[in-house]
Write an enzyme that holds these catalytic residues in place. Structure first.
Site, short mmCIF file in Angstrom:
data_model
loop_
_atom_site.label_atom_id
_atom_site.label_comp_id
_atom_site.label_asym_id
_atom_site.label_seq_id
_atom_site.Cartn_x
_atom_site.Cartn_y
_atom_site.Cartn_z
N HIS A 3 58.14 15.21 38.03
CA HIS A 3 58.02 16.64 37.66
C HIS A 3 56.54 17.07 37.63
CE1 HIS A 3 60.13 20.12 35.33
NE2 HIS A 3 59.04 20.57 35.96
N ARG A 15 64.90 22.48 39.48
CA ARG A 15 65.41 21.82 38.28
C ARG A 15 66.44 20.76 38.70
NH1 ARG A 15 61.54 23.45 36.11
NH2 ARG A 15 61.37 24.82 34.31
P1 NDP Z 1 61.22 33.64 40.51
O1 NDP Z 1 62.04 34.16 39.40
O2 NDP Z 1 59.96 34.35 40.86
O3 NDP Z 1 62.09 33.55 41.85
C1 NDP Z 1 63.42 33.15 41.85
C2 NDP Z 1 64.00 33.37 43.24
O4 NDP Z 1 65.32 32.79 43.26
C3 NDP Z 1 64.14 34.84 43.61
O5 NDP Z 1 63.84 35.03 44.96
C4 NDP Z 1 65.62 35.12 43.36
O6 NDP Z 1 66.17 36.14 44.19
C5 NDP Z 1 66.23 33.79 43.76
N1 NDP Z 1 67.54 33.60 43.13
C6 NDP Z 1 67.85 33.58 41.82
N2 NDP Z 1 69.17 33.42 41.65
C7 NDP Z 1 69.71 33.35 42.88
C8 NDP Z 1 71.01 33.20 43.37
N3 NDP Z 1 72.08 33.09 42.55
N4 NDP Z 1 71.20 33.17 44.71
C9 NDP Z 1 70.16 33.30 45.55
N5 NDP Z 1 68.88 33.45 45.16
C10 NDP Z 1 68.66 33.46 43.84
O7 NDP Z 1 60.93 32.11 40.14
P2 NDP Z 1 59.65 31.25 40.52
O8 NDP Z 1 59.45 31.29 41.99
O9 NDP Z 1 58.49 31.61 39.66
O10 NDP Z 1 60.13 29.79 40.06
C11 NDP Z 1 61.32 29.20 40.56
C12 NDP Z 1 61.67 27.98 39.73
O11 NDP Z 1 60.78 26.90 40.03
C13 NDP Z 1 61.50 28.13 38.22
O12 NDP Z 1 62.62 28.79 37.66
C14 NDP Z 1 61.38 26.70 37.75
O13 NDP Z 1 62.64 26.19 37.38
C15 NDP Z 1 60.85 25.95 38.97
N6 NDP Z 1 59.52 25.40 38.74
C16 NDP Z 1 59.33 24.05 38.94
C17 NDP Z 1 58.08 23.49 38.77
C18 NDP Z 1 57.85 22.03 39.00
O14 NDP Z 1 56.79 21.51 38.66
N7 NDP Z 1 58.77 21.31 39.60
C19 NDP Z 1 56.93 24.30 38.36
C20 NDP Z 1 57.23 25.69 38.20
C21 NDP Z 1 58.49 26.21 38.37
P3 NDP Z 1 65.65 37.67 44.09
O15 NDP Z 1 64.25 37.65 44.65
O16 NDP Z 1 66.57 38.42 44.94
O17 NDP Z 1 65.68 38.03 42.64
C1 OXD Z 2 57.79 25.26 34.91
C2 OXD Z 2 57.77 23.81 35.12
O1 OXD Z 2 58.87 25.85 34.91
O2 OXD Z 2 56.71 23.18 34.90
O3 OXD Z 2 56.70 25.84 34.75
O4 OXD Z 2 58.76 23.23 35.54
#
Ligand code: NDP
Ligand code: OXD
Length: 309
Positions: free
Chosen positions: A272, A224
């Site tokens: 994006h 993001r």
């Molecule tokens: P998940 O919820 O599966 O994974 C999040 C990861 O971040 C976990 O490993 C979590 O740790 C870690 N995390 C969260 N908070 C912290 C913190 N404070 N410190 C350290 N690690 C942290 O999310 P996804 O993998 O499904 O997606 C990640 C993000 O990607 C989405 O939230 C979205 O914003 C973005 N996204 C962007 C897209 C694009 O087109 N650019 C498309 C899709 C998603 P733990 O495993 O220990 O819980």
């Molecule tokens: C999502 C994205 O969060 O598209 O799925 O960014």
């Protein structure tokens, strides 16, 4: 029981059609013309207007139409105690891997440097780096981060991951928590941000973090825009500490025409698009949750609203 789609900046009709393909008996309405709101038990949301969900007194499930839930949870009037689910989709993870692999491979082959040399009409071959010469550090080892890590490993990169809880992933050096962040960053030559946007991660890509990366590191933000402190990135690039940044997400989208990032040769911008949830991929799990709701079964892909992801 009817479903409503409250959606801005995504096509609600495509989502409805994908769901109707799976079950033509569904009653799917599209906000704001969604009839008697007291009938509706499930809302499918993408950037819903603040407070809009309060108008559904019998809502029992709120589903994000994307993987991220930051805009959903940013609604200060989000009804309390209603489960929130999100999209978890292997195709989304595969697509994210493809994007990150392309970017990191490009760094190995100095494509960013050639772009700058081309602007000066300079013919200057550079020694390519092998994937095994490069350590990629992934912030966020969730559904997407883990897929990216495994894929990069298979391409021969050295991979380390940072998350809230420590991971055990063959071949990946795992780091967790703020106490291990500096160590994680110290050997990271390409940093990939795949964190969810929460109060803890907002602004995390800042001057302090950049200074912990080795000289000449590259940054890839596919999570993001609000993770990044834009002025700190510009400073780190101008000082020569960072080599390049690839940015797919921005605090303001679309990125305004007059934004300084557009005119920089050391920043690559994509709109994006690193990984896009297709309605066809989302529909089966939305339907699964709808059916679970009606049969009082556990929902899948639940979000921990308190933690923010
Ligand atoms: P998940 O919820 O599966 O994974 C999040 C990861 O971040 C976990 O490993 C979590 O740790 C870690 N995390 C969260 N908070 C912290 C913190 N404070 N410190 C350290 N690690 C942290 O999310 P996804 O993998 O499904 O997606 C990640 C993000 O990607 C989405 O939230 C979205 O914003 C973005 N996204 C962007 C897209 C694009 O087109 N650019 C498309 C899709 C998603 P733990 O495993 O220990 O819980
Ligand atoms: C999502 C994205 O969060 O598209 O799925 O960014």
């Amino acid at each position: 029981m009817p479903i409503t789609i409250i959606c801005q900046h995504k096509d609600p009709i495509a989502v409805r059609e994908a769901l109707l393909e799976l079950d033509s008996n569904l009653d799917i309405r599209i906000w704001p013309d969604d009839g008697n709101r007291a009938d509706i038990t499930m809302a499918l949301c993408w950037r819903q207007p603040q407070g809009s969900l309060l108008q559904y007194p019998n809502l029992r499930c709120i589903a994000s139409l994307g993987a991220g839930v930051d805009s959903l949870l940013a609604d200060t009037q989000l009804p309390k105690d209603i489960p929130v689910v999100r999209i978890v989709d292997p195709q989304l993870a595969d697509s994210m891997f493809d994007y990150v692999a392309a970017v990191v491979m490009g760094y190995c082959r100095h494509l960013d440097c050639y772009r700058q040399l081309q602007a000066q009409a300079l013919w200057q071959p550079l020694t390519p780096q092998a994937p095994s010469d490069i350590t990629v550090g992934i912030m966020g080892m969730g559904q997407l981060g883990e897929r990216v890590a495994k894929g990069l490993l298979s391409l021969g990169f050295k991979v380390r991951g940072w998350s809230r809880s420590l991971k055990l992933l063959d071949g990946v050096e795992s780091y967790a928590g703020s106490e291990q962040l500096t160590e994680f960053l110290s050997q990271t030559q390409v940093l990939v941000c795949l964190l969810p946007l929460t109060v803890k991660t907002c602004g995390i890509l800042n001057q302090g973090l950049f200074s912990d990366l080795p000289q000449g590191a590259c940054v890839v933000n596919v999570a993001r825009g609000e993770h990044l402190v834009e002025s700190d990135l510009i400073q780190a690039l101008d000082s020569g500490h960072l080599r390049h940044a690839t940015l797919d997400v921005f605090s303001q989208e679309p990125l305004p025409n007059d934004h300084a990032f557009w005119r920089r040769e050391d920043i690559t911008i994509t709109p994006h698009c690193s990984s896009i949830t297709s309605p066809q991929a989302a529909a089966p799990q939305l339907l699964e949750n709808y059916r679970a709701l009606n049969q009082d079964l556990p929902l899948i892909n639940l979000v921990d609203v308190g933690v923010g992801y």
